[in-house]
Design a protein around this motif. Structure first.
Motif, PDB file in Angstrom:
ATOM      1  N   LEU A 186       0.883  -1.164  -0.021  1.00  0.00           N
ATOM      2  CA  LEU A 186      -0.068  -0.031   0.032  1.00  0.00           C
ATOM      3  C   LEU A 186       0.966   1.220   0.032  1.00  0.00           C
ATOM      4  CD1 LEU A 186      -2.662  -1.144   2.526  1.00  0.00           C
ATOM      5  CD2 LEU A 186      -3.268  -0.579   0.195  1.00  0.00           C
ATOM      6  N   VAL A 187       2.088   1.139   0.766  1.00  0.00           N
ATOM      7  CA  VAL A 187       2.943   2.322   0.882  1.00  0.00           C
ATOM      8  C   VAL A 187       4.080   2.397  -0.333  1.00  0.00           C
ATOM      9  CG1 VAL A 187       2.411   2.922   3.123  1.00  0.00           C
ATOM     10  CG2 VAL A 187       4.186   1.492   2.524  1.00  0.00           C
ATOM     11  N   ASP A 188       3.957   1.112  -1.236  1.00  0.00           N
ATOM     12  CA  ASP A 188       5.108   1.054  -2.284  1.00  0.00           C
ATOM     13  C   ASP A 188       6.474   1.146  -1.524  1.00  0.00           C
ATOM     14  OD1 ASP A 188       5.770   0.341  -4.734  1.00  0.00           O
ATOM     15  OD2 ASP A 188       5.813   2.739  -5.471  1.00  0.00           O
ATOM     16  N   ARG A 189       6.796   0.471  -0.738  1.00  0.00           N
ATOM     17  CA  ARG A 189       8.138   0.072   0.158  1.00  0.00           C
ATOM     18  C   ARG A 189       8.362  -1.201   0.116  1.00  0.00           C
ATOM     19  NH1 ARG A 189       7.667   3.330   5.348  1.00  0.00           N
ATOM     20  NH2 ARG A 189       9.744   2.512   5.509  1.00  0.00           N
ATOM     21  N   ASP A 190       9.550  -1.430   0.502  1.00  0.00           N
ATOM     22  CA  ASP A 190      10.193  -2.704   0.754  1.00  0.00           C
ATOM     23  C   ASP A 190       9.750  -3.197   1.950  1.00  0.00           C
ATOM     24  OD1 ASP A 190      12.497  -4.837   0.146  1.00  0.00           O
ATOM     25  OD2 ASP A 190      13.152  -4.091   2.293  1.00  0.00           O
ATOM     26  N   VAL A 191       9.400  -4.763   2.183  1.00  0.00           N
ATOM     27  CA  VAL A 191       8.748  -5.227   3.204  1.00  0.00           C
ATOM     28  C   VAL A 191       9.621  -4.948   4.479  1.00  0.00           C
ATOM     29  CG1 VAL A 191       7.925  -7.326   4.216  1.00  0.00           C
ATOM     30  CG2 VAL A 191       7.456  -6.620   1.763  1.00  0.00           C
ATOM     31  N   ARG A 192      10.906  -5.167   4.208  1.00  0.00           N
ATOM     32  CA  ARG A 192      11.938  -5.376   5.430  1.00  0.00           C
ATOM     33  C   ARG A 192      11.992  -3.895   5.974  1.00  0.00           C
ATOM     34  NH1 ARG A 192      16.837  -8.344   2.434  1.00  0.00           N
ATOM     35  NH2 ARG A 192      15.956  -6.768   1.089  1.00  0.00           N
ATOM     36  N   GLN A 193      11.787  -2.831   5.283  1.00  0.00           N
ATOM     37  CA  GLN A 193      11.863  -1.439   5.638  1.00  0.00           C
ATOM     38  C   GLN A 193      10.592  -1.157   6.450  1.00  0.00           C
ATOM     39  OE1 GLN A 193      12.346   0.795   2.252  1.00  0.00           O
ATOM     40  NE2 GLN A 193      14.455   0.723   2.190  1.00  0.00           N
TER      41      GLN A 193
END
Length: 141
Positions: free
Chosen positions: A84-91
Protein backbone atom coordinates in the motif's frame (compact mmCIF):
# COMPACT_ATOMS: atom_id res chain seq x y z
CA UNK A 1 -3.21 13.26 11.37
CA UNK A 2 -2.16 15.93 13.88
CA UNK A 3 -4.63 18.66 14.69
CA UNK A 4 -3.88 22.30 15.29
CA UNK A 5 -6.29 22.73 18.17
CA UNK A 6 -8.64 25.02 16.21
CA UNK A 7 -11.17 22.28 15.48
CA UNK A 8 -11.97 20.13 18.51
CA UNK A 9 -12.26 16.39 17.83
CA UNK A 10 -15.76 15.05 17.26
CA UNK A 11 -17.47 13.04 19.98
CA UNK A 12 -16.73 9.71 18.30
CA UNK A 13 -13.17 10.53 17.29
CA UNK A 14 -10.48 8.76 19.31
CA UNK A 15 -7.52 11.04 19.94
CA UNK A 16 -4.04 9.94 20.99
CA UNK A 17 -2.32 12.75 22.90
CA UNK A 18 1.45 12.70 22.55
CA UNK A 19 3.27 14.82 25.06
CA UNK A 20 6.94 15.60 25.44
CA UNK A 21 8.53 15.67 28.90
CA UNK A 22 5.32 16.03 30.94
CA UNK A 23 1.94 14.39 31.01
CA UNK A 24 -1.41 16.10 31.49
CA UNK A 25 -1.60 15.71 35.27
CA UNK A 26 -4.84 17.75 35.47
CA UNK A 27 -6.56 15.34 33.10
CA UNK A 28 -5.24 12.35 35.04
CA UNK A 29 -6.51 13.85 38.32
CA UNK A 30 -9.95 14.54 36.79
CA UNK A 31 -10.15 10.95 35.55
CA UNK A 32 -9.21 9.54 38.95
CA UNK A 33 -11.79 11.75 40.68
CA UNK A 34 -14.49 10.59 38.27
CA UNK A 35 -13.60 6.95 38.93
CA UNK A 36 -13.67 7.56 42.70
CA UNK A 37 -17.13 9.13 42.30
CA UNK A 38 -18.36 6.00 40.51
CA UNK A 39 -18.55 7.75 37.14
CA UNK A 40 -17.25 6.45 33.83
CA UNK A 41 -14.85 9.07 32.45
CA UNK A 42 -14.38 9.69 28.75
CA UNK A 43 -11.54 7.55 27.35
CA UNK A 44 -8.24 9.40 27.24
CA UNK A 45 -5.18 8.04 25.44
CA UNK A 46 -1.78 9.56 26.10
CA UNK A 47 1.86 8.73 25.35
CA UNK A 48 4.54 10.76 27.08
CA UNK A 49 8.03 10.76 25.61
CA UNK A 50 11.12 11.96 27.44
CA UNK A 51 13.53 11.57 24.54
CA UNK A 52 13.28 13.95 21.58
CA UNK A 53 14.43 11.12 19.29
CA UNK A 54 11.22 9.23 20.13
CA UNK A 55 9.13 12.25 19.20
CA UNK A 56 11.10 12.51 15.96
CA UNK A 57 10.37 8.84 15.21
CA UNK A 58 6.64 9.54 15.47
CA UNK A 59 6.72 12.56 13.17
CA UNK A 60 9.00 11.19 10.45
CA UNK A 61 7.13 11.32 7.12
CA UNK A 62 7.55 7.57 6.45
CA UNK A 63 6.10 6.67 9.87
CA UNK A 64 3.22 9.13 9.50
CA UNK A 65 2.48 7.61 6.10
CA UNK A 66 2.36 4.16 7.72
CA UNK A 67 0.07 5.34 10.53
CA UNK A 68 -2.29 7.01 8.07
CA UNK A 69 -2.33 3.97 5.81
CA UNK A 70 -3.05 1.60 8.71
CA UNK A 71 -5.88 3.83 9.98
CA UNK A 72 -7.42 4.26 6.52
CA UNK A 73 -6.86 0.87 4.87
CA UNK A 74 -6.69 -1.56 7.83
CA UNK A 75 -4.21 -3.84 6.01
CA UNK A 76 -4.23 -7.60 6.67
CA UNK A 77 -0.50 -7.83 7.28
CA UNK A 78 2.95 -6.32 6.90
CA UNK A 79 3.24 -7.35 3.23
CA UNK A 80 -0.04 -5.66 2.36
CA UNK A 81 1.03 -2.57 4.31
CA UNK A 82 4.30 -2.47 2.33
CA UNK A 83 2.37 -2.83 -0.94
CA UNK A 84 0.00 0.00 0.00
CA UNK A 85 2.88 2.42 0.69
CA UNK A 86 4.99 1.05 -2.21
CA UNK A 87 7.99 0.24 -0.02
CA UNK A 88 10.22 -2.75 0.73
CA UNK A 89 8.71 -5.25 3.20
CA UNK A 90 11.84 -5.26 5.42
CA UNK A 91 11.84 -1.46 5.71
CA UNK A 92 8.15 -1.42 6.54
CA UNK A 93 8.59 -4.22 9.08
CA UNK A 94 11.41 -2.26 10.76
CA UNK A 95 9.30 0.92 10.89
CA UNK A 96 6.23 -0.93 12.18
CA UNK A 97 8.32 -2.57 14.91
CA UNK A 98 9.60 0.89 15.86
CA UNK A 99 6.02 2.21 16.04
CA UNK A 100 4.99 -0.79 18.14
CA UNK A 101 7.91 -0.15 20.53
CA UNK A 102 6.71 3.45 20.88
CA UNK A 103 3.22 2.19 21.77
CA UNK A 104 1.60 3.68 18.65
CA UNK A 105 0.44 0.46 16.98
CA UNK A 106 -0.51 -3.04 18.01
CA UNK A 107 -0.13 -6.22 16.04
CA UNK A 108 -3.03 -8.65 15.96
CA UNK A 109 -1.76 -12.13 15.13
CA UNK A 110 -3.85 -14.27 12.79
CA UNK A 111 -1.98 -17.50 12.05
CA UNK A 112 1.28 -16.50 10.37
CA UNK A 113 0.08 -12.96 9.62
CA UNK A 114 0.66 -9.93 11.85
CA UNK A 115 -2.06 -7.34 11.26
CA UNK A 116 -0.99 -3.77 12.25
CA UNK A 117 -3.72 -1.87 14.08
CA UNK A 118 -4.21 1.64 15.48
CA UNK A 119 -6.92 2.39 18.05
CA UNK A 120 -7.08 6.17 17.47
CA UNK A 121 -8.17 8.44 14.62
CA UNK A 122 -6.08 11.52 15.37
CA UNK A 123 -2.77 12.36 16.99
CA UNK A 124 -2.35 15.61 18.90
CA UNK A 125 1.21 16.55 19.80
CA UNK A 126 1.93 18.81 22.78
CA UNK A 127 5.49 20.14 22.60
CA UNK A 128 6.22 22.72 25.31
CA UNK A 129 8.87 25.30 24.51
CA UNK A 130 9.23 26.39 28.14
CA UNK A 131 9.76 24.27 31.22
CA UNK A 132 7.33 24.36 34.17
CA UNK A 133 9.08 27.46 35.59
CA UNK A 134 8.53 29.43 32.37
CA UNK A 135 12.17 29.14 31.38
CA UNK A 136 13.39 27.93 28.03
CA UNK A 137 13.84 24.18 28.04
CA UNK A 138 17.39 23.59 26.81
CA UNK A 139 17.78 19.97 27.91
CA UNK A 140 17.87 18.67 24.35
CA UNK A 141 19.41 21.73 22.68
Amino acid sequence: MATTGTNPPSESERVLHIRFERSDSDRIEETLQAIDAGETPEPYFECTFHDSDQLHQVTRPKNLELLRTIAREEPDGIRETARLVDRDVRQVHRNLTELEDLGLIDFETDGQSKHPHVWYDTIEVDLPLLDSDGEYDTADA
